[in-house]
Enzyme design. Structure first.
Site, PDB file in Angstrom:
ATOM      1  N   ASN A 166      32.342  62.766 -24.369  1.00 24.96           N
ATOM      2  CA  ASN A 166      31.138  63.015 -23.562  1.00 24.96           C
ATOM      3  C   ASN A 166      31.533  63.948 -22.424  1.00 24.96           C
ATOM      4  OD1 ASN A 166      29.818  61.130 -25.084  1.00 24.96           O
ATOM      5  ND2 ASN A 166      29.613  59.607 -23.449  1.00 24.96           N
ATOM      6  N   GLY A 167      30.604  64.828 -22.035  1.00 26.60           N
ATOM      7  CA  GLY A 167      30.896  65.727 -20.922  1.00 26.60           C
ATOM      8  C   GLY A 167      30.974  67.166 -21.414  1.00 26.60           C
TER       9      GLY A 167
ATOM     10  N   CYS B 154      24.860  61.766 -24.469  1.00 29.02           N
ATOM     11  CA  CYS B 154      25.908  61.313 -25.379  1.00 29.02           C
ATOM     12  C   CYS B 154      26.345  59.895 -25.045  1.00 29.02           C
ATOM     13  CB  CYS B 154      27.119  62.217 -25.286  1.00 29.02           C
ATOM     14  SG  CYS B 154      26.784  63.913 -25.723  1.00 29.02           S
TER      15      CYS B 154
ATOM     16  N   GLU C 146       6.516  64.455 -20.542  1.00 26.09           N
ATOM     17  CA  GLU C 146       7.777  64.179 -21.244  1.00 26.09           C
ATOM     18  C   GLU C 146       7.572  63.450 -22.556  1.00 26.09           C
ATOM     19  OE1 GLU C 146      10.758  61.735 -19.297  1.00 26.09           O
ATOM     20  OE2 GLU C 146       9.238  60.516 -18.346  1.00 26.09           O
TER      21      GLU C 146
ATOM     22  N   TRP D  66      24.253  64.361 -27.834  1.00 27.56           N
ATOM     23  CA  TRP D  66      23.094  65.098 -27.290  1.00 27.56           C
ATOM     24  C   TRP D  66      23.613  66.505 -27.067  1.00 27.56           C
ATOM     25  CZ3 TRP D  66      21.761  67.478 -22.539  1.00 27.56           C
ATOM     26  CH2 TRP D  66      20.390  67.602 -22.287  1.00 27.56           C
TER      27      TRP D  66
ATOM     28  N   LYS E  65      18.110  59.473 -21.677  1.00 25.38           N
ATOM     29  CA  LYS E  65      17.839  58.442 -20.686  1.00 25.38           C
ATOM     30  C   LYS E  65      18.741  58.601 -19.473  1.00 25.38           C
ATOM     31  CE  LYS E  65      15.906  54.743 -19.055  1.00 25.38           C
ATOM     32  NZ  LYS E  65      14.590  55.013 -18.425  1.00 25.38           N
TER      33      LYS E  65
ATOM     34  N   GLU F 110       4.272  61.847 -10.709  1.00 21.46           N
ATOM     35  CA  GLU F 110       4.861  60.897 -11.649  1.00 21.46           C
ATOM     36  C   GLU F 110       3.994  60.790 -12.911  1.00 21.46           C
ATOM     37  OE1 GLU F 110       7.623  59.730 -12.050  1.00 21.46           O
ATOM     38  OE2 GLU F 110       7.393  57.984 -13.324  1.00 21.46           O
TER      39      GLU F 110
ATOM     40  N   HIS G  30      -5.443  76.767  -3.897  1.00 25.15           N
ATOM     41  CA  HIS G  30      -4.567  77.914  -3.609  1.00 25.15           C
ATOM     42  C   HIS G  30      -3.875  78.440  -4.860  1.00 25.15           C
ATOM     43  CE1 HIS G  30      -5.201  77.393   0.671  1.00 25.15           C
ATOM     44  NE2 HIS G  30      -4.936  76.099   0.531  1.00 25.15           N
TER      45      HIS G  30
HETATM   46  O1  M6R Z   1      18.729  57.384 -14.083  1.00 30.67           O
HETATM   47  P1  M6R Z   1      18.010  58.206 -13.060  1.00 30.67           P
HETATM   48  O2  M6R Z   1      16.927  57.441 -12.365  1.00 30.67           O
HETATM   49  O3  M6R Z   1      18.921  58.881 -12.086  1.00 30.67           O
HETATM   50  O4  M6R Z   1      17.309  59.352 -13.904  1.00 30.67           O
HETATM   51  C1  M6R Z   1      16.657  60.423 -13.283  1.00 30.67           C
HETATM   52  C2  M6R Z   1      15.802  61.193 -14.263  1.00 30.67           C
HETATM   53  O5  M6R Z   1      16.593  61.756 -15.268  1.00 30.67           O
HETATM   54  C3  M6R Z   1      14.735  60.293 -14.893  1.00 30.67           C
HETATM   55  O6  M6R Z   1      13.936  59.673 -13.944  1.00 30.67           O
HETATM   56  C4  M6R Z   1      13.826  61.094 -15.847  1.00 30.67           C
HETATM   57  O7  M6R Z   1      13.054  62.012 -15.115  1.00 30.67           O
HETATM   58  C5  M6R Z   1      12.955  60.120 -16.645  1.00 30.67           C
HETATM   59  N1  M6R Z   1      12.998  60.466 -18.031  1.00 30.67           N
HETATM   60  C6  M6R Z   1      11.545  60.093 -16.218  1.00 30.67           C
HETATM   61  O8  M6R Z   1      10.752  59.244 -16.978  1.00 30.67           O
END
Ligand code: M6R
Length: 606
Positions: free
Chosen positions: A98-99, A2, A487, A72, A601, A480, A503
């Site tokens: 927000n929250g 949000c 995602e 969101w 994000k 990663e 395994h």
């Molecule tokens: O802002 P942050 O680095 O704390 O965010 C952590 C995760 O939410 C973030 O890295 C998320 O996994 C990304 N969408 C990955 O691409």
């Protein structure tokens, strides 16, 4: 997640609110809305992108104050009525929030018992009715908001607009809110990106702060009463304009920005004379570095993968135990905190609620925490009060790329620093530094000729699932790569340390199953080749990321060569092809690369 934007001044509010919402879009959301004060409170809200909201807005909306929101969904589905702002039944009060309000169910029930007809399924709507009850009983606006908040448990970044009062009231508890003071106008945002083009004069509200905002000033007080110690900060960091600079997507732009971002991150920090690194923001004297019993690194998602690389690099270079922790688990596992240990909270946004709660847990138990953060002035950066800014610049795509490489680079700098106080020689430090300095150019070279990414895309785009393998430092790179592809292309991906594959995950392999293997020419190479053979024997197709000139390429169905460098630095290069693969697979599948479904994000709820 949000987002909030607000304005009060002499200019037309609506265009500023819509522009503010556009700047918040990158955070991820599913609906948006604005309310403008123009005699009445005029609310417009719509499911979908801000562009959908724009379609229902009249050409011209009078009014010099208003608040806006990107939602969101947490409580209630993605519908127009659940979108914010929420308006009181008499039309006198509007709220964006927000929250999460934890006791919303009980409050909603009591409001319904009093005869209110709630129009949404949200926790946030309850607030607008509670504030109205306060106003109707003769309370002043600030008091009505205060009394309401005192009945809540949960988190809020809250803005309230009133029909009868030329002001906006804001409050923060666990959800960021930033106020900007311009010339005869004031701004509110949940995100500094949306404010920086309007003013450099910023107030970062602290938890428990409330503020009355007029065009001529901002008055901050405490929820419990009395004045707040929050003061104005002049933002000097040039966050820059976050446009696409001719690229079709932010993600591709940010992948290509990595060499320059990395130069910024290491500039002035490599100390070749001493074979070490200078990190001015770390308040860690050599005696502390030498005597620390262990290092703990905490993050989520991509930041967690960077922590895992940091863990291995720190142990390897400094011979000190290091552990990476999942932030969302940390606090709830009641960790034992040693005040002499070194703790890092790693976060791009600096607002991730899980990481923030881990920081608070460590501080509560007497430890100190250093931030490794991108967004200057963010909550984690301020709470830690010490640390390293990674200087990636604005990262707009939900899929993190340039923040990952700069988090890894920052942790490698720390590994150099602590390693030189504890274990390795100046010569070894200098040799790493010589290669470190070359990485931005090597990245640039690789990006100008990234190899057969399209061939990899052909193998991946119709896969039921994809296995990513690596050993040592390449295991977190595999994680990663898997996270990125999952995602944004919505393909189920598994990442495993290559030796662990036999395994369990080997059961998934069948004729044609794609396996992405990250195998730089380090001490794990031979063992990784064995794992590849095990995959190939089951009919798997190998997409291999390896160092140029290495005969390991003969093992691959698709061979992607990266430049050679010191093995401790390889994650900085080997991750780049995995980013390009994810980007191009997502494109091939017609996915929304920059704003993948369901993701945000900045994840500001636990
Ligand atoms: O802002 P942050 O680095 O704390 O965010 C952590 C995760 O939410 C973030 O890295 C998320 O996994 C990304 N969408 C990955 O691409």
């Amino acid at each position: 997640m949000c987002g909030i934007f607000g304005f009060i001044g002499n200019r037309a509010a609506a265009p500023l609110l819509v522009e503010g919402l556009r700047r918040l879009e990158y955070r991820g959301y599913d609906s948006s809305g604005i309310v403008v004060r123009n005699g009445d409170l005029q609310v417009y809200k719509k499911v979908g992108k801000v562009s959908e909201l724009s379609k229902i807005l009249p050409n011209h909306i009078e009014g010099n104050s208003g608040i806006a929101h990107t939602r969101w969904a947490t409580h209630g589905g993605v519908t127009d009525s659940n979108a914010h702002p929420h308006l009181s039944e008499n039309g006198d009060v509007a709220v964006v929030h927000n929250g999460i309000i934890d006791n919303a169910r009980g409050i909603r029930k009591r409001l319904e018992d009093r005869g209110f007809e709630l129009k949404s399924e949200t926790d946030s709507e309850a607030l607008v009715h509670m504030i109205t009850i306060g106003l109707d009983s003769g309370q002043e606006p600030l008091e009505a908001v205060r009394q309401t908040l005192n009945r809540l448990s949960g988190t809020w970044g809250l803005c309230v607009l009133f029909k009868e009062h030329d002001m906006i009231i804001c409050a923060r508890n666990g959800s960021p809110l930033i106020l900007g003071q311009g010339d005869g106008e004031s701004f509110i945002s949940s995100d500094p990106h949306a404010l920086s083009r309007h003013t450099q004069n910023i107030f970062f509200l602290e938890d428990g702060d409330m503020a009355v905002i007029n065009k001529d000033g901002i008055d901050i007080s405490r929820l419990e009463g009395g004045s707040s110690s929050t003061s104005m900060t002049v933002i000097e960091d040039d966050w820059g304009e976050a446009d696409m600079a001719g690229y079709p997507h932010f993600m591709l732009k940010e992948i290509h920005e990595q060499p320059e971002a990395l130069r910024r991150c290491i500039s002035g920090r490599l100390d070749r004379a001493n074979g070490s690194a200078k990190l001015g923001g770390l308040k860690l004297e050599p005696v502390r570095l030498r005597s620390a019993p262990h290092v703990r690194l905490i993050g989520c998602g991509t930041a967690l993968n960077a922590c895992k690389i940091g863990q291995l690099a720190i142990e390897s270079l400094a011979r000190i135990p290091a552990v990476a922790h999942v932030a969302s688990e940390f606090r709830y596992n009641d960790p034992v905190i040693n005040p002499n240990a070194i703790h890092f909270a790693v976060s791009q946004s600096g607002e991730t609620a899980d990481t923030l709660s881990a920081v608070k847990e460590i501080q509560l138990k007497g430890g100190d925490v250093h931030g490794i953060v991108n967004v200057v002035g963010s909550t984690i950066a301020r709470l830690c009060g010490q640390g390293v800014y990674i200087h990636s610049g604005p990262e707009q795509a939900v899929a993190s790329t340039k923040a990952f490489t700069n988090m890894v680079a920052s942790l490698l700098l720390f590994a150099l620093r602590i390693g030189r106080t504890r274990s390795f020689s100046r010569e070894r430090g200098r040799s790493i530094i010589d290669d470190f300095q070359k990485i931005p150019d090597l990245m640039e070279n690789y990006l100008s000729n990234p190899g057969p990414i399209d061939e990899a895309v052909e193998l991946l785009k119709e896969a039921k699932s994809v296995l990513f393998l690596g050993r040592g430092l390449s295991a977190p790179v595999a994680s990663e790569g898997a996270l990125k592809l999952m995602e944004i292309a919505y393909i189920p991906c598994l990442a495993y340390p290559a030796g662990e594959m036999k395994h369990g995950p080997i059961a998934l392999l069948e004729e044609g199953s794609p396996v992405v293997v990250i195998a730089p020419n380090d001490r794990h190479r031979e063992k990784t080749i064995s794992s590849m053979h095990e995959c190939k024997a089951r009919g798997a197709k190998i997409i291999l990321i390896h160092e140029e000139g290495d005969s390991i390429s003969e093992e691959a169905d698709v061979s992607i060569a990266i430049p050679k460098c010191d093995s401790i630095l390889t994650p900085l290069l080997s991750v780049v092809p995995t980013q390009l693969i994810a980007y191009k697979v997502a494109l091939a599948l017609g996915c929304d690369v920059d704003r993948p479904r369901n993701l945000a994000k900045s994840v500001t709820v636990e």
